[in-house]
Design a protein around this motif. Structure first.
Motif, PDB file in Angstrom:
ATOM      1  N   HIS A 109     -18.893   0.159 -12.578  1.00 15.35           N
ATOM      2  CA  HIS A 109     -19.813  -0.901 -13.005  1.00 15.35           C
ATOM      3  C   HIS A 109     -21.179  -0.713 -12.364  1.00 15.35           C
ATOM      4  O   HIS A 109     -21.341   0.024 -11.383  1.00 15.35           O
ATOM      5  N   ARG A 110     -22.176  -1.386 -12.918  1.00 13.19           N
ATOM      6  CA  ARG A 110     -23.541  -1.374 -12.376  1.00 13.19           C
ATOM      7  C   ARG A 110     -23.933  -2.731 -11.790  1.00 13.19           C
ATOM      8  O   ARG A 110     -24.798  -2.812 -10.946  1.00 13.19           O
ATOM      9  N   TYR A 111     -23.324  -3.781 -12.310  1.00 14.83           N
ATOM     10  CA  TYR A 111     -23.727  -5.140 -11.936  1.00 14.83           C
ATOM     11  C   TYR A 111     -22.724  -5.761 -10.960  1.00 14.83           C
ATOM     12  O   TYR A 111     -21.539  -5.437 -10.990  1.00 14.83           O
ATOM     13  N   GLU A 112     -23.228  -6.681 -10.103  1.00 15.43           N
ATOM     14  CA  GLU A 112     -22.409  -7.305  -9.069  1.00 15.43           C
ATOM     15  C   GLU A 112     -22.651  -8.815  -9.065  1.00 15.43           C
ATOM     16  O   GLU A 112     -23.693  -9.292  -9.516  1.00 15.43           O
ATOM     17  N   MET A 113     -21.718  -9.541  -8.497  1.00 13.08           N
ATOM     18  CA  MET A 113     -21.940 -10.961  -8.240  1.00 13.08           C
ATOM     19  C   MET A 113     -23.033 -11.090  -7.193  1.00 13.08           C
ATOM     20  O   MET A 113     -23.010 -10.416  -6.161  1.00 13.08           O
ATOM     21  N   ASN A 114     -24.002 -11.948  -7.463  1.00 12.79           N
ATOM     22  CA  ASN A 114     -25.135 -12.142  -6.570  1.00 12.79           C
ATOM     23  C   ASN A 114     -24.679 -12.903  -5.316  1.00 12.79           C
ATOM     24  O   ASN A 114     -24.290 -14.072  -5.391  1.00 12.79           O
ATOM     25  N   PRO A 115     -24.718 -12.269  -4.134  1.00 12.05           N
ATOM     26  CA  PRO A 115     -24.192 -12.895  -2.910  1.00 12.05           C
ATOM     27  C   PRO A 115     -24.873 -14.200  -2.519  1.00 12.05           C
ATOM     28  O   PRO A 115     -24.296 -15.016  -1.812  1.00 12.05           O
ATOM     29  N   LYS A 116     -26.092 -14.416  -2.973  1.00 16.05           N
ATOM     30  CA  LYS A 116     -26.828 -15.611  -2.512  1.00 16.05           C
ATOM     31  C   LYS A 116     -26.231 -16.912  -3.052  1.00 16.05           C
ATOM     32  O   LYS A 116     -26.560 -17.997  -2.551  1.00 16.05           O
ATOM     33  N   TYR A 117     -25.335 -16.794  -4.039  1.00 13.40           N
ATOM     34  CA  TYR A 117     -24.720 -18.006  -4.596  1.00 13.40           C
ATOM     35  C   TYR A 117     -23.341 -18.296  -4.000  1.00 13.40           C
ATOM     36  O   TYR A 117     -22.706 -19.295  -4.361  1.00 13.40           O
ATOM     37  N   ILE A 118     -22.857 -17.461  -3.101  1.00 18.12           N
ATOM     38  CA  ILE A 118     -21.488 -17.593  -2.599  1.00 18.12           C
ATOM     39  C   ILE A 118     -21.216 -18.960  -1.984  1.00 18.12           C
ATOM     40  O   ILE A 118     -20.202 -19.602  -2.283  1.00 18.12           O
ATOM     41  N   ASP A 119     -22.117 -19.442  -1.116  1.00 17.13           N
ATOM     42  CA  ASP A 119     -21.895 -20.729  -0.453  1.00 17.13           C
ATOM     43  C   ASP A 119     -21.879 -21.885  -1.442  1.00 17.13           C
ATOM     44  O   ASP A 119     -21.112 -22.851  -1.283  1.00 17.13           O
ATOM     45  N   MET A 120     -22.707 -21.809  -2.468  1.00 17.96           N
ATOM     46  CA  MET A 120     -22.727 -22.856  -3.498  1.00 17.96           C
ATOM     47  C   MET A 120     -21.396 -22.898  -4.240  1.00 17.96           C
ATOM     48  O   MET A 120     -20.833 -23.973  -4.496  1.00 17.96           O
ATOM     49  N   PHE A 121     -20.884 -21.725  -4.583  1.00 24.98           N
ATOM     50  CA  PHE A 121     -19.609 -21.650  -5.294  1.00 24.98           C
ATOM     51  C   PHE A 121     -18.468 -22.194  -4.433  1.00 24.98           C
ATOM     52  O   PHE A 121     -17.575 -22.893  -4.922  1.00 24.98           O
ATOM     53  N   LYS A 122     -18.510 -21.885  -3.171  1.00 19.31           N
ATOM     54  CA  LYS A 122     -17.430 -22.309  -2.263  1.00 19.31           C
ATOM     55  C   LYS A 122     -17.298 -23.821  -2.224  1.00 19.31           C
ATOM     56  O   LYS A 122     -16.186 -24.365  -2.130  1.00 19.31           O
ATOM     57  N   LYS A 123     -18.409 -24.523  -2.321  1.00 17.61           N
ATOM     58  CA  LYS A 123     -18.395 -25.987  -2.273  1.00 17.61           C
ATOM     59  C   LYS A 123     -17.680 -26.607  -3.469  1.00 17.61           C
ATOM     60  O   LYS A 123     -17.234 -27.757  -3.388  1.00 17.61           O
ATOM     61  N   HIS A 158     -16.740  -6.086  -0.106  1.00 20.37           N
ATOM     62  CA  HIS A 158     -16.996  -4.698   0.268  1.00 20.37           C
ATOM     63  C   HIS A 158     -18.056  -4.706   1.361  1.00 20.37           C
ATOM     64  O   HIS A 158     -19.164  -5.237   1.174  1.00 20.37           O
ATOM     65  N   LYS A 159     -17.697  -4.152   2.530  1.00 20.42           N
ATOM     66  CA  LYS A 159     -18.586  -4.087   3.691  1.00 20.42           C
ATOM     67  C   LYS A 159     -19.119  -5.467   4.079  1.00 20.42           C
ATOM     68  O   LYS A 159     -20.246  -5.600   4.575  1.00 20.42           O
ATOM     69  N   GLY A 160     -18.315  -6.491   3.834  1.00 22.99           N
ATOM     70  CA  GLY A 160     -18.662  -7.839   4.251  1.00 22.99           C
ATOM     71  C   GLY A 160     -19.777  -8.491   3.466  1.00 22.99           C
ATOM     72  O   GLY A 160     -20.205  -9.601   3.786  1.00 22.99           O
ATOM     73  N   VAL A 161     -20.267  -7.809   2.415  1.00 23.98           N
ATOM     74  CA  VAL A 161     -21.435  -8.324   1.683  1.00 23.98           C
ATOM     75  C   VAL A 161     -21.149  -8.512   0.191  1.00 23.98           C
ATOM     76  O   VAL A 161     -21.328  -9.607  -0.359  1.00 23.98           O
ATOM     77  N   LEU A 162     -20.723  -7.449  -0.470  1.00 24.81           N
ATOM     78  CA  LEU A 162     -20.553  -7.503  -1.920  1.00 24.81           C
ATOM     79  C   LEU A 162     -19.236  -8.179  -2.299  1.00 24.81           C
ATOM     80  O   LEU A 162     -18.167  -7.737  -1.868  1.00 24.81           O
ATOM     81  N   PRO A 163     -19.272  -9.237  -3.117  1.00 21.94           N
ATOM     82  CA  PRO A 163     -18.047  -9.907  -3.559  1.00 21.94           C
ATOM     83  C   PRO A 163     -17.213  -8.995  -4.464  1.00 21.94           C
ATOM     84  O   PRO A 163     -17.724  -8.415  -5.417  1.00 21.94           O
ATOM     85  N   GLU A 164     -15.943  -8.880  -4.159  1.00 22.02           N
ATOM     86  CA  GLU A 164     -15.038  -8.014  -4.919  1.00 22.02           C
ATOM     87  C   GLU A 164     -13.960  -8.803  -5.672  1.00 22.02           C
ATOM     88  O   GLU A 164     -13.447  -8.343  -6.672  1.00 22.02           O
ATOM     89  N   ILE A 165     -13.619  -9.991  -5.149  1.00 26.42           N
ATOM     90  CA  ILE A 165     -12.561 -10.800  -5.749  1.00 26.42           C
ATOM     91  C   ILE A 165     -12.978 -12.265  -5.704  1.00 26.42           C
ATOM     92  O   ILE A 165     -13.530 -12.719  -4.696  1.00 26.42           O
ATOM     93  N   VAL A 166     -12.726 -13.003  -6.780  1.00 27.21           N
ATOM     94  CA  VAL A 166     -12.958 -14.448  -6.784  1.00 27.21           C
ATOM     95  C   VAL A 166     -11.679 -15.163  -7.193  1.00 27.21           C
ATOM     96  O   VAL A 166     -10.848 -14.612  -7.943  1.00 27.21           O
ATOM     97  N   GLU A 167     -11.519 -16.383  -6.694  1.00 27.01           N
ATOM     98  CA  GLU A 167     -10.339 -17.199  -6.986  1.00 27.01           C
ATOM     99  C   GLU A 167     -10.757 -18.656  -7.171  1.00 27.01           C
ATOM    100  O   GLU A 167     -11.861 -19.045  -6.763  1.00 27.01           O
TER     101      GLU A 167
END
Length: 527
Positions: free
Chosen positions: A455-469, A478-487
């Protein structure tokens, strides 16, 4: 080192890959280390830029090569991990030779098909020397195709250069049934073998694809006209499962003939445990309906590895499996979704069918239907959650809408300056760390995993905290930065991954996420 060459005649798509892999599995059961190589005659450097309607799914090797779907067959049958050396094309070979010429490596000589192209092909035949006992080499296409001639010529030369007992040729042909005459016809096979012999290759064995039994008289006729021993004329009838093919060939003495022809003996006592496993009773009490929602629904080969992974998991879960391929552009999509026990949204590229995938994900989330997203399927999950959980009405991927004000899916910086589309994505094995206590961690039963990406595109990490709420969690990085799995919390089974887990399933080793998905669908089907 022993070599077996697989060629095909009469028509394409006869199943050289399945036949070769079945022979490889039989030789493994005799104690030999086996690997397979695919030689594809097309001019594309690899199938990575091809539409799946052209060539089926694009398989990805561990070291990041984009390859033909036959490599998936090799991996599943032989339980091996393929690499770049397992896949070759005319485009790749010509490009290699031309690059050498540009660097002056041919000392000013005229570069020709013979010997320069054929030498490069032969060099690739021996990629696994000293690593395995037997290499099975599948020559793609159909004998007589003009683009396949350099491969056939290289094969002829290679066979001449080896000891006779170290090399053999197997030709797969088609025996058509003429409905009007109620008769099977051997003439196309005779012509196919004659064409092969014209270019200097005499097959040691002929395997005949057929829908009906080939009698002893017909085998004798093929033997006589094609100059092969009668016991080397083999019937290859369509089986209810491709994993039954090795046993069918074994019952006809194919492995015994090959061992004798290559002057080999069994290293271990032959075991039929693999046969028994893949032939276990498949008529179970419970049936689960899985919908695969994609834009290539009319071509099952576009999702070949997903199809096989689901079947393998169903075999392990002891359920009957009803896989329904549903177009994400189907006008009755939601109506069809209501009949399913599980929804899977696979990978893909481009904007066509995206909104249908997002609608299917929303349905699965809201109606508590077991859900599994893969690659683009995960990206669609993120978009759906952004729109309906975070209320970002116009959230999107920059692949679909470059001007979106909520780019929840975005291209990696390293991809933005890429000029060539082929072979430039994030490809092959990458590590991910799993969040303890997550569904992913429960399924994998480990803290760290390695999976293949494309793939070329990734989940944008800056939205992670918003999603978690809102209960939409990232459970793999991946390397603590790139999201690889969502639930999603409070759901029977909802998981989506950026990688391609379907490449990791084996007949005796279901992939943990596929296994969990099928078991969740089984539970829903029979509440």
């Amino acid at each position: 080192m022993k070599y077996i060459f697989m060629t095909g005649g009469v028509v394409s798509s006869l199943g050289k890959g399945i036949t070769g892999a079945s022979i490889g599995r039989l030789l493994q059961l005799h104690g030999y280390k086996v690997n397979m190589i695919k030689m594809d005659p097309y001019i594309n450097v690899d199938p990575g830029t091809m539409n799946p309607f052209q060539h089926g799914e694009v398989y990805v090797t561990a070291d990041g090569a984009e390859a033909d779907l036959d490599l998936g067959t090799y991996e599943r049958f032989l339980d091996i991990v393929t690499k770049k050396a397992n896949t070759n094309t005319s485009g790749d070979i010509y490009q290699t030779v031309i690059n050498k010429e540009r660097r002056g490596e041919y000392n000013g000589g005229t570069v020709q098909v013979i010997p320069h192209i054929t030498n490069e092909i032969k060099k690739r035949f021996v990629a696994f020397d000293k690593q395995v006992d037997i290499t099975i080499i599948e020559i793609g296409g159909t004998i007589g195709d003009i683009e396949g001639l350099p491969f056939i010529e290289a094969t002829r030369q290679f066979m001449l250069e080896q000891k006779r007992e170290d090399i053999m040729s197997i030709h797969l042909t088609f025996i058509p049934y003429i409905e009007g005459a109620k008769e099977l016809k051997t003439k196309p096979t005779q012509h196919s073998v004659n064409k092969l012999r014209e270019v200097g290759i005499i097959p040691d064995m002929i395997i005949c694809r057929t829908q009906y039994p080939i009698n002893d008289s017909m085998k004798g006729k093929i033997s006589l006209f094609c100059n092969v021993p009668k016991e080397a004329v083999v019937e290859a009838r369509t089986c209810s499962s491709i994993y039954h093919v090795p046993e069918s060939l074994h019952e006809q003495g194919v492995d015994a003939f090959i061992l004798k022809r290559l002057n080999l003996k069994s290293k271990i006592k032959f075991s039929n445990k693999w046969f028994k496993y893949v032939k276990q009773d498949t008529k179970h009490y419970k049936t689960v309906k899985i919908g695969v929602i994609g834009k290539y629904a009319d071509l099952k080969d576009a999702y070949k590895s997903i199809d096989e992974s689901l079947k393998i998991s169903a075999m392990e879960a002891k359920v009957n499996l009803d896989i329904q391929y549903i177009s994400s552009e189907d006008k009755n999509l939601i109506k069809r979704l209501k009949t399913l026990d599980g929804i899977l949204v696979p990978g893909g590229f481009g904007m066509r069918g995206i909104e249908g995938k997002i609608a299917a994900i929303k349905f699965a989330r809201e109606n508590k239907v077991p859900f599994f997203g893969i690659c683009l399927g995960m990206q669609c999950c993120v978009i759906e959650a952004a729109r309906h959980l975070l209320k970002f009405k116009n959230a999107n991927s920059t692949e679909i809408d470059p001007k979106t004000i909520y780019p929840v899916i975005e291209m990696l910086d390293e991809q933005k300056d890429v000029k060539y589309l082929g072979g430039t994505m994030r490809l092959g094995n990458y590590e991910s760390d799993l969040v303890k206590g997550s569904l992913a961690h429960q399924l994998y039963k480990t803290d760290k995993i390695v999976e293949r990406h494309r793939h070329r595109y990734e989940m944008n990490p800056k939205y992670i905290d918003m999603f978690k709420k809102v209960g939409f969690d990232v459970s793999g990085y991946h390397k603590g930065v790139l999201p690889e799995i969502v639930e999603i919390k409070n759901h029977p089974f909802y998981i989506a991954v950026q990688f391609h887990p379907e490449f990791g399933a084996r007949p005796t080793k279901p992939h943990p996420i596929f296994q969990g998905f099928v078991l969740a669908a089984k539970k829903k089907a029979h509440k």
